[in-house]
Design a protein around this motif. Structure first.
Motif, PDB file in Angstrom:
ATOM      1  N   ILE A 275       0.862  -1.183   0.000  1.00  0.00           N
ATOM      2  CA  ILE A 275       0.000   0.000   0.000  1.00  0.00           C
ATOM      3  C   ILE A 275       0.902   1.238   0.000  1.00  0.00           C
ATOM      4  O   ILE A 275       1.800   1.365   0.839  1.00  0.00           O
ATOM      5  CB  ILE A 275      -0.913   0.001   1.246  1.00  0.00           C
ATOM      6  N   GLU A 276       0.651   2.123  -0.948  1.00  0.00           N
ATOM      7  CA  GLU A 276       1.476   3.323  -1.078  1.00  0.00           C
ATOM      8  C   GLU A 276       0.855   4.503  -0.323  1.00  0.00           C
ATOM      9  O   GLU A 276       1.558   5.307   0.294  1.00  0.00           O
ATOM     10  CB  GLU A 276       1.610   3.648  -2.574  1.00  0.00           C
ATOM     11  N   ALA A 277      -0.479   4.591  -0.377  1.00  0.00           N
ATOM     12  CA  ALA A 277      -1.154   5.703   0.311  1.00  0.00           C
ATOM     13  C   ALA A 277      -2.622   5.359   0.544  1.00  0.00           C
ATOM     14  O   ALA A 277      -3.209   4.564  -0.190  1.00  0.00           O
ATOM     15  CB  ALA A 277      -1.058   6.975  -0.543  1.00  0.00           C
ATOM     16  N   VAL A 278      -3.187   5.958   1.609  1.00  0.00           N
ATOM     17  CA  VAL A 278      -4.611   5.791   1.936  1.00  0.00           C
ATOM     18  C   VAL A 278      -5.145   7.177   2.263  1.00  0.00           C
ATOM     19  O   VAL A 278      -4.521   7.914   3.036  1.00  0.00           O
ATOM     20  CB  VAL A 278      -4.789   4.873   3.173  1.00  0.00           C
ATOM     21  N   GLY A 279      -6.264   7.575   1.679  1.00  0.00           N
ATOM     22  CA  GLY A 279      -6.787   8.903   1.999  1.00  0.00           C
ATOM     23  C   GLY A 279      -8.014   9.269   1.201  1.00  0.00           C
ATOM     24  O   GLY A 279      -8.715   8.389   0.679  1.00  0.00           O
TER      25      GLY A 279
ATOM     26  N   SER B 193      -4.405  -3.924   8.574  1.00  0.00           N
ATOM     27  CA  SER B 193      -5.005  -2.590   8.446  1.00  0.00           C
ATOM     28  C   SER B 193      -4.496  -1.973   7.151  1.00  0.00           C
ATOM     29  O   SER B 193      -3.524  -2.463   6.565  1.00  0.00           O
ATOM     30  CB  SER B 193      -4.598  -1.704   9.639  1.00  0.00           C
ATOM     31  N   LEU B 194      -5.175  -0.916   6.695  1.00  0.00           N
ATOM     32  CA  LEU B 194      -4.735  -0.233   5.480  1.00  0.00           C
ATOM     33  C   LEU B 194      -3.811   0.902   5.878  1.00  0.00           C
ATOM     34  O   LEU B 194      -4.251   1.950   6.342  1.00  0.00           O
ATOM     35  CB  LEU B 194      -5.954   0.310   4.708  1.00  0.00           C
ATOM     36  N   GLU B 195      -2.520   0.669   5.732  1.00  0.00           N
ATOM     37  CA  GLU B 195      -1.514   1.661   6.113  1.00  0.00           C
ATOM     38  C   GLU B 195      -0.398   1.649   5.095  1.00  0.00           C
ATOM     39  O   GLU B 195      -0.047   0.580   4.574  1.00  0.00           O
ATOM     40  CB  GLU B 195      -0.887   1.301   7.468  1.00  0.00           C
ATOM     41  N   LYS B 196       0.137   2.804   4.843  1.00  0.00           N
ATOM     42  CA  LYS B 196       1.289   2.907   3.933  1.00  0.00           C
ATOM     43  C   LYS B 196       2.396   1.936   4.366  1.00  0.00           C
ATOM     44  O   LYS B 196       2.752   1.875   5.544  1.00  0.00           O
ATOM     45  CB  LYS B 196       1.827   4.346   3.955  1.00  0.00           C
ATOM     46  N   GLY B 197       2.892   1.169   3.408  1.00  0.00           N
ATOM     47  CA  GLY B 197       3.984   0.243   3.698  1.00  0.00           C
ATOM     48  C   GLY B 197       3.535  -1.175   4.002  1.00  0.00           C
ATOM     49  O   GLY B 197       4.321  -2.106   3.898  1.00  0.00           O
ATOM     50  N   LYS B 198       2.254  -1.341   4.386  1.00  0.00           N
ATOM     51  CA  LYS B 198       1.777  -2.702   4.657  1.00  0.00           C
ATOM     52  C   LYS B 198       1.483  -3.412   3.343  1.00  0.00           C
ATOM     53  O   LYS B 198       1.318  -2.787   2.297  1.00  0.00           O
ATOM     54  CB  LYS B 198       0.519  -2.672   5.532  1.00  0.00           C
ATOM     55  N   LYS B 199       1.408  -4.731   3.390  1.00  0.00           N
ATOM     56  CA  LYS B 199       1.088  -5.518   2.194  1.00  0.00           C
ATOM     57  C   LYS B 199      -0.314  -5.145   1.703  1.00  0.00           C
ATOM     58  O   LYS B 199      -1.229  -4.907   2.513  1.00  0.00           O
ATOM     59  CB  LYS B 199       1.107  -7.017   2.535  1.00  0.00           C
ATOM     60  N   ALA B 200      -0.467  -5.135   0.385  1.00  0.00           N
ATOM     61  CA  ALA B 200      -1.774  -4.786  -0.197  1.00  0.00           C
ATOM     62  C   ALA B 200      -2.690  -6.006  -0.180  1.00  0.00           C
ATOM     63  O   ALA B 200      -2.938  -6.645  -1.194  1.00  0.00           O
ATOM     64  CB  ALA B 200      -1.593  -4.256  -1.612  1.00  0.00           C
TER      65      ALA B 200
END
Ligand SMILES: [Zn+2]
Length: 449
Positions: A28-32, A374-381
């Motif tokens: 995951i690169e970004a969430v927003g 969770s959906l966080e930058k850096g975590k696996k997609a």
């Protein structure tokens, strides 16, 4: 790639209305907010799910995929009679049958938004099926034996198996753990030997504990049908089984079962406050299986007490042999309502709490929350999209409420693991649905016979 939907549920933060997720490679690169991410990443392809929830994939923290062909076969039986029947019927299956059965489990799980599993397998079929399917998870090699004189041989065989499974899963999303299955199939010395081996090799350990009242009586009083019919069925009736005078939790503690440091126990129903303190002392993770436990008459785990002591708690669905569906929505709903019925109160447990338990809680229980949950930058997609546009879901006020009180497995429209799409719009991209459904029929005919 940008994935966008009416709602994005990072789970570790508040829901984002008109949100989006940027996926790059397997992470995951970004969430927003959708508008902001579209502006910041103008060259990315956009996939719009519309009136849907984008969220972390579900973590089924306890499964036995290889028992999927047993669905509806041994219904309406109390725990031990169910176990006796499942064990008896298992004998007619071949390695190929177990594989198709496990594939059926993987097929249902992926279509239901499960991206990660913790599966206990005897045959290894779950490993093959999960690997082929592209799932993430821990595959636990089941170890059994009530004869103390055979412990060395059992451990030596299990070590060979685990190292061959580790070689097979290298470079995949799967890791290998070890499962001393339960107190009624594993001798005290074997519990001890497994724990020492796991500690040495850094393996995660998972076993069933404090489930049925028969299990409790088996340990404490040396009684119940587990001490008679079950030991006989397994060929262990010549071995001496004595009353231990303590609870199952205290009993396995005496045999070092929690010493390895990374231990997950499944069920945790027949537990006293003193037992809970023991589990806490060793930082044991708990897997709550509300539907399976209720269906087999085992009881209801004391979730409020576990949360009060800040345990790592995930939700497991056990196998279709006992739970019939691998549907996390149904599991969350049933789990929440059972607690309210049991506690005669509403406060403390919410829809949000159950969604967290089914995602981040599961990741914490498996100790992989730095990677997923969770959906966080850096975590696996590892993420899914759930369609919430149906009449029975509208209007949507709070996405947590919609997911827990109105959604079902059929509402999942997209499943991604490590940036790879496994399921989209009813189509499985890694598994052959028609073939699996056709192959399972002869397996079922054998089991019925
Ligand atoms: Zn189980």
């Amino acid at each position: 790639m940008i994935l966008k939907a009416k709602w994005v549920l990072p789970v570790n933060k508040k829901p984002i209305e008109d949100g989006a997720i940027v996926v790059s490679g397997d992470r995951i690169e970004a969430v927003g907010k959708r508008k902001k991410l579209e502006k910041n990443y103008p060259d990315e392809k956009i996939k719009d799910f519309g009136q849907a929830v984008l969220m972390p994939g579900f973590i089924d923290a306890h499964t036995h995929f290889e028992y999927s062909a047993f669905r509806g076969l041994c219904d309406d039986l109390p725990f031990t009679r169910w176990k006796l029947q499942v064990t008896e019927k298992s004998e007619c299956l071949t390695a190929e049958d177990w594989f198709f059965s496990a594939e059926l489990g993987a097929l249902e799980a992926i279509g239901s938004g499960i991206t990660c599993i913790a599966d206990i397998t005897d045959t290894g079929a779950s490993l093959q099926a999960s690997k082929e399917a592209g799932l993430r998870g821990i595959i636990f090699n089941e170890v059994m034996g009530m004869d103390n004189s055979k412990v060395n041989q059992i451990i030596s065989d299990a070590k060979k198996r685990v190292s061959s499974w580790q070689a097979e899963t290298k470079g995949t999303n799967l890791e290998i753990g070890i499962s001393p299955y339960s107190v009624y199939t594993v001798s005290p010395s074997l519990f001890k030997a497994v724990s020492h081996w796991a500690k040495e090799d850094g393996l995660t350990v998972c076993f069933h504990l404090a489930g049925s009242s028969d299990e409790y009586e088996f340990v404490k009083y040396g009684a119940s049908p587990l001490a008679t019919s079950f030991l006989k069925q397994m060929g262990w009736n010549d071995l001496l089984w004595q009353p231990m005078g303590v609870s199952p939790v205290k009993y396995v503690e005496q045999w070092d079962a929690f010493e390895s440091g990374k231990v997950i126990v499944v069920h945790c129903i027949q537990v006293s406050d003193a037992d809970i303190d023991i589990l806490k002392k060793y930082d044991v993770s708990i897997v709550h299986c509300p539907k399976c436990s209720a269906k087999l008459g085992m009881g209801i785990a004391p979730l409020d007490k576990l949360f009060h002591q800040n345990f790592k708690v995930g939700i497991g669905m056990d196998s279709p042999a006992s739970n019939n569906t691998i549907d996390m929505f149904d599991e969350m709903r049933m789990g929440l309502l059972l607690q309210r019925g049991l506690n005669k109160k509403v406060e403390g447990l919410s829809a949000e709490k159950f969604v967290k338990m089914a995602t981040l809680g599961g990741a914490q229980a498996l100790r992989i929350d730095s990677q997923v949950g969770s959906l966080e930058k850096g975590k696996k997609a590892d993420l899914i999209a759930v369609d919430i546009s149906h009449a029975h879901q509208s209007p949507v006020r709070d996405p947590y409420s919609t997911l827990v009180y109105t959604a079902n497995q059929e509402d999942v429209v997209f499943t991604m693991v490590g940036g790879k799409v496994l399921y989209e719009g009813g189509e499985h991209l890694t598994l052959d649905k028609e073939k699996i459904l056709a192959m399972i029929e002869p397996v079922r005919m054998k089991l019925k016979g």
